[in-house]
Scaffold this motif. Structure first.
Motif, PDB file in Angstrom:
ATOM      1  N   ILE A 296       0.842  -1.195   0.119  1.00  0.00           N
ATOM      2  CA  ILE A 296       0.093  -0.098  -0.177  1.00  0.00           C
ATOM      3  C   ILE A 296       0.914   1.316   0.111  1.00  0.00           C
ATOM      4  O   ILE A 296       1.773   1.392   0.584  1.00  0.00           O
ATOM      5  CB  ILE A 296      -0.983  -0.162   0.976  1.00  0.00           C
ATOM      6  CG1 ILE A 296      -1.826  -1.060   1.229  1.00  0.00           C
ATOM      7  CG2 ILE A 296      -1.794   1.193   1.214  1.00  0.00           C
ATOM      8  CD1 ILE A 296      -2.879  -1.210  -0.136  1.00  0.00           C
ATOM      9  N   ASN A 297       0.654   2.280  -0.957  1.00  0.00           N
ATOM     10  CA  ASN A 297       1.217   3.573  -1.190  1.00  0.00           C
ATOM     11  C   ASN A 297       2.677   3.131  -1.456  1.00  0.00           C
ATOM     12  O   ASN A 297       3.342   4.337  -1.615  1.00  0.00           O
ATOM     13  CB  ASN A 297       1.153   4.220   0.252  1.00  0.00           C
ATOM     14  CG  ASN A 297      -0.247   4.498   0.610  1.00  0.00           C
ATOM     15  OD1 ASN A 297      -1.328   4.721  -0.148  1.00  0.00           O
ATOM     16  ND2 ASN A 297      -0.410   4.657   1.773  1.00  0.00           N
ATOM     17  N   GLN A 298       3.117   2.129  -1.799  1.00  0.00           N
ATOM     18  CA  GLN A 298       4.382   1.977  -2.507  1.00  0.00           C
ATOM     19  C   GLN A 298       4.558   1.598  -3.911  1.00  0.00           C
ATOM     20  O   GLN A 298       5.464   1.454  -4.470  1.00  0.00           O
ATOM     21  CB  GLN A 298       5.141   1.088  -1.652  1.00  0.00           C
ATOM     22  CG  GLN A 298       5.434   1.681  -0.341  1.00  0.00           C
ATOM     23  CD  GLN A 298       6.430   0.818   0.557  1.00  0.00           C
ATOM     24  OE1 GLN A 298       7.335   0.296  -0.031  1.00  0.00           O
ATOM     25  NE2 GLN A 298       6.218   0.789   1.947  1.00  0.00           N
ATOM     26  N   GLY A 299       3.369   0.799  -4.388  1.00  0.00           N
ATOM     27  CA  GLY A 299       3.288   0.431  -5.750  1.00  0.00           C
ATOM     28  C   GLY A 299       2.841  -1.130  -6.028  1.00  0.00           C
ATOM     29  O   GLY A 299       3.044  -1.962  -4.850  1.00  0.00           O
ATOM     30  N   THR A 300       2.911  -1.549  -7.220  1.00  0.00           N
ATOM     31  CA  THR A 300       2.708  -2.879  -7.462  1.00  0.00           C
ATOM     32  C   THR A 300       3.792  -3.478  -8.513  1.00  0.00           C
ATOM     33  O   THR A 300       3.882  -2.767  -9.306  1.00  0.00           O
ATOM     34  CB  THR A 300       1.217  -3.134  -7.896  1.00  0.00           C
ATOM     35  OG1 THR A 300       0.114  -2.632  -6.804  1.00  0.00           O
ATOM     36  CG2 THR A 300       0.867  -4.547  -8.161  1.00  0.00           C
ATOM     37  N   ARG A 301       3.807  -4.695  -8.386  1.00  0.00           N
ATOM     38  CA  ARG A 301       4.595  -5.469  -9.500  1.00  0.00           C
ATOM     39  C   ARG A 301       4.218  -6.694  -9.862  1.00  0.00           C
ATOM     40  O   ARG A 301       3.714  -7.575  -8.917  1.00  0.00           O
ATOM     41  CB  ARG A 301       6.141  -5.608  -8.814  1.00  0.00           C
ATOM     42  CG  ARG A 301       7.145  -6.430  -9.790  1.00  0.00           C
ATOM     43  CD  ARG A 301       8.562  -6.410  -9.380  1.00  0.00           C
ATOM     44  NE  ARG A 301       8.764  -7.229  -8.215  1.00  0.00           N
ATOM     45  CZ  ARG A 301       8.767  -8.455  -8.320  1.00  0.00           C
ATOM     46  NH1 ARG A 301       8.755  -9.110  -9.159  1.00  0.00           N
ATOM     47  NH2 ARG A 301       8.919  -9.100  -6.936  1.00  0.00           N
ATOM     48  N   ILE A 302       3.838  -6.914 -11.123  1.00  0.00           N
ATOM     49  CA  ILE A 302       3.047  -7.946 -11.800  1.00  0.00           C
ATOM     50  C   ILE A 302       4.354  -8.694 -12.649  1.00  0.00           C
ATOM     51  O   ILE A 302       4.815  -7.839 -13.405  1.00  0.00           O
ATOM     52  CB  ILE A 302       1.952  -7.574 -12.601  1.00  0.00           C
ATOM     53  CG1 ILE A 302       1.038  -6.922 -11.678  1.00  0.00           C
ATOM     54  CG2 ILE A 302       1.421  -8.755 -12.983  1.00  0.00           C
ATOM     55  CD1 ILE A 302      -0.183  -6.431 -12.678  1.00  0.00           C
ATOM     56  N   GLU A 303       4.400 -10.037 -12.103  1.00  0.00           N
ATOM     57  CA  GLU A 303       5.370 -10.896 -12.634  1.00  0.00           C
ATOM     58  C   GLU A 303       4.963 -11.890 -13.435  1.00  0.00           C
ATOM     59  O   GLU A 303       4.074 -12.837 -12.774  1.00  0.00           O
ATOM     60  CB  GLU A 303       6.595 -11.208 -11.628  1.00  0.00           C
ATOM     61  CG  GLU A 303       7.443 -12.260 -12.019  1.00  0.00           C
ATOM     62  CD  GLU A 303       8.304 -12.796 -10.903  1.00  0.00           C
ATOM     63  OE1 GLU A 303       9.420 -12.362 -10.575  1.00  0.00           O
ATOM     64  OE2 GLU A 303       8.137 -13.993 -10.598  1.00  0.00           O
ATOM     65  N   VAL A 304       5.227 -12.091 -14.706  1.00  0.00           N
ATOM     66  CA  VAL A 304       4.637 -13.127 -15.493  1.00  0.00           C
ATOM     67  C   VAL A 304       6.005 -14.025 -15.913  1.00  0.00           C
ATOM     68  O   VAL A 304       6.763 -13.354 -16.488  1.00  0.00           O
ATOM     69  CB  VAL A 304       4.075 -12.578 -16.851  1.00  0.00           C
ATOM     70  CG1 VAL A 304       3.788 -13.609 -17.804  1.00  0.00           C
ATOM     71  CG2 VAL A 304       2.804 -11.806 -16.630  1.00  0.00           C
ATOM     72  N   ARG A 305       6.141 -15.089 -15.682  1.00  0.00           N
ATOM     73  CA  ARG A 305       7.216 -16.280 -16.128  1.00  0.00           C
ATOM     74  C   ARG A 305       6.788 -16.951 -16.886  1.00  0.00           C
ATOM     75  O   ARG A 305       5.506 -17.931 -17.013  1.00  0.00           O
ATOM     76  CB  ARG A 305       7.775 -16.770 -14.859  1.00  0.00           C
ATOM     77  CG  ARG A 305       8.391 -16.010 -13.886  1.00  0.00           C
ATOM     78  CD  ARG A 305       9.131 -16.728 -12.757  1.00  0.00           C
ATOM     79  NE  ARG A 305       9.781 -16.039 -12.001  1.00  0.00           N
ATOM     80  CZ  ARG A 305      11.227 -15.713 -12.123  1.00  0.00           C
ATOM     81  NH1 ARG A 305      11.717 -16.340 -13.156  1.00  0.00           N
ATOM     82  NH2 ARG A 305      11.972 -14.845 -11.484  1.00  0.00           N
ATOM     83  N   LEU A 306       7.501 -17.274 -18.335  1.00  0.00           N
ATOM     84  CA  LEU A 306       6.753 -17.978 -19.291  1.00  0.00           C
ATOM     85  C   LEU A 306       7.984 -18.753 -19.705  1.00  0.00           C
ATOM     86  O   LEU A 306       9.083 -18.682 -19.595  1.00  0.00           O
ATOM     87  CB  LEU A 306       6.489 -17.231 -20.619  1.00  0.00           C
ATOM     88  CG  LEU A 306       5.641 -16.051 -20.268  1.00  0.00           C
ATOM     89  CD1 LEU A 306       5.396 -15.056 -21.519  1.00  0.00           C
ATOM     90  CD2 LEU A 306       4.163 -16.601 -20.171  1.00  0.00           C
TER      91      LEU A 306
END
Length: 559
Positions: free
Chosen positions: A544-554
């Motif tokens: 919260i209030n620091q951001g989001t990281r979405i990681e997709v591994r293929l």
């Protein structure tokens, strides 16, 4: 020289018993074939205990007599102890690796040293060395040498010869020690060689039997899967249910199988009686179905053990009842039955999803197809003045419509072109009161090695769109989205990170529920599963209030 061999061979019965027990112990068989360090402690205890037992069961050889004390070992300083501990130590290294082999050799050798007698110091040193060497050789022995018998025998013989040489060097009376050693070397070599051969052959035999059993189980599983395959296309019809029931009765220990629907018995059959269907479930069975809880009890009429397992058919509560003879039912059978029911439920769930997809696809086709719109916009684009904002916007729109007509995977390089076209139009689409793409910096960091790897259309674009929609409020600090793509040793990764407001805990919990959901990220995850299977993953990391990281591994495409 030969008179000590019968005494030592009598000790091989203890080794044979230990080998048999280990061959029946699932943990040791698992370690024998793999390298799971979590299981090393119980295996270490077994080998250390058996090695100490071999010390206590040693044969005492002195200048004038041979003593066979069994477990009442009492050794004089000038006597020699003949035992089969090295067979145990070498086997421990071959099965447990250098850690188990080294510790076993150290502890068993220490016990041998504490017993005293001639060659105690040499015995301790060689025990540790033999455990470490056999442990280091373990990987090659399993993978390249195929559990060959001769290399372990060579390790044992070499260790015994080194121990004999060290004993002679350290002995205060070399002449007396040489006399004892000449009478002891051959019995020691013979007994320890037989011991390690016996140990490994028993384990190898059990592994071969287990392998044959695995082959039979695999064949049975294939037949069960073939019987379940029609579920995907036809659903649980009476004919399909009859085929499944007949296969279960033939391939398992079941004596009767009942498939219960929400309102009727789909199938009720045994090997002796024909299948019955269409009847109403009993009151007790209806209660089981409604409760959706497993039930296991004895049937009052037949004396059989029945187990009820809940499931769903076309979204409605249902279940399977399996009947077993008391003599044939145990926890293993119960677990196997649970696995079969889960497999049956999975196939029915797939059939249900395919039905829903077909129903959702039966909609009226739009009059204005994407290809038609693309053609109109291309005509307008040709007439636009070069270098104007309208020309750039039309180029971006053509790029997006071209991507929208694709259904197959395309290189990441083309997906990035789609993303840039989307970002160039996003500011025009948003209202003036909203944040536009000009308020947000989007940075691309793409390794050249992955630019030609294939992805399905709009994968990266949807992830960036998700950040634009949800990550940022109207006012605040500088907003940024970082898009990275790079290759690792096992796969390749696409990351989309923002410095926005973070994802609420409730939304994170909903994303973790993989059974249902209609959010954009959930749909992307489902598309990854359909396209790449279990080799592809999507993980969300957010504060919260620091951001989001979405990681997709293929998975890295094969060449």
């Amino acid at each position: 020289m030969l008179d000590q061999i019968p005494f030592l061979l009598s000790r091989l019965g203890m080794l044979a018993l230990l080998a048999f027990l280990l061959s029946q112990w699932r943990i040791s068989r698992y370690i024998f074939k793999t390298a799971d360090r979590k299981m090393n402690l119980p295996l270490l205890l077994a080998f250390v205990a058996s090695g100490i037992l071999m010390n206590y069961a040693g044969v005492v050889l002195s200048n004038d007599t041979t003593i066979d004390p069994l477990l009442g070992l009492s050794v004089e300083p000038d006597a020699l102890v003949l035992d089969t501990r090295l067979a145990v130590i070498v086997t421990s290294g071959l099965i447990g690796g250098p850690l188990v082999g080294g510790i076993t050799g150290c502890l068993v050798g220490l016990h041998r040293y504490l017993l005293g007698s001639l060659g105690a110091e040499a015995g301790w040193f060689i025990a540790v060395l033999a455990g470490l060497v056999s442990g280091w050789y373990r990987k090659r022995w399993r993978l390249q040498d195929g559990y060959a018998l001769l290399p372990p025998v060579g390790i044992v013989l070499t260790a015994l010869l080194l121990e004999s040489g060290l004993t002679l060097l350290l002995a205060p009376d070399t002449t007396a020690a040489l006399d004892l050693m000449s009478r002891a070397v051959f019995p020691l070599l013979f007994a320890n060689t037989c011991g390690v051969l016996l140990f490994i052959m028993i384990l190898r035999t059990q592994l071969r039997l287990e392998g044959d059993l695995f082959v039979r189980q695999t064949e049975r599983s294939d037949r069960l899967l073939q019987a379940l395959q029609p579920l995907r296309k036809q659903g649980l019809t009476s004919e399909v249910a009859r085929e499944i029931g007949a296969t279960l009765l033939k391939e398992t220990k079941m004596q009767r199988v009942v498939l219960l629907g929400a309102t009727e018995v789909v199938i009720d059959m045994t090997e002796q009686q024909p299948a019955v269907c269409g009847e109403q479930p009993r009151h007790e069975e209806k209660q089981w179905i409604e409760a959706e809880e497993p039930v296991r009890q004895e049937d009052e009429l037949t004396g059989q053990i029945l187990s009820f397992h809940p499931m769903r058919i076309n979204g409605q509560k249902a279940g399977v009842i399996c009947y077993f003879s008391k003599d044939l039912f145990d926890d293993t059978v119960e677990r196997m039955t649970e696995q079969l029911v889960r497999l049956l439920a999975r196939e029915l769930h797939i059939h249900r999803e395919e039905q829903l997809l077909r129903l959702n696809g039966r909609k009226m086709k739009p009059m204005l197809h994407v290809s038609y719109l693309k053609g109109i916009i291309e005509e307008i684009q040709r007439t636009a003045d070069p270098g104007t904002p309208v020309k750039h916007q039309l180029n971006a729109l053509v790029q997006l419509l071209t991507a929208a007509t694709r259904h197959e995977e395309h290189p990441l390089r083309e997906e990035l072109a789609t993303l840039k076209a989307y970002l160039s139009l996003e500011g025009t689409r948003r209202r003036p009161s909203q944040l536009t793409s000009a308020d947000i910096t989007v940075d691309l960091d793409i390794e050249t090695a992955v630019e030609e790897y294939f992805v399905f259309p709009f994968l990266v674009t949807q992830l960036v769109d998700n950040a634009l929609r949800h990550a940022f409020v109207k006012a605040g600090r500088h907003h940024r989205i970082d898009v990275r793509a790079f290759k690792t040793t096992t796969d390749w990764v696409i990351e989309v990170a923002d410095n926005g407001q973070g994802m609420p805990f409730a939304v994170m919990q909903q994303l973790d529920q993989k059974e249902s959901g209609d959010s954009n990220l959930f749909l992307i995850r489902r598309a990854l599963e359909v396209t790449y299977g279990p080799d592809a993953t999507l993980h969300v990391y957010s504060i919260i209030n620091q951001g989001t990281r979405i990681e997709v591994r293929l998975p890295v495409p094969s060449l």
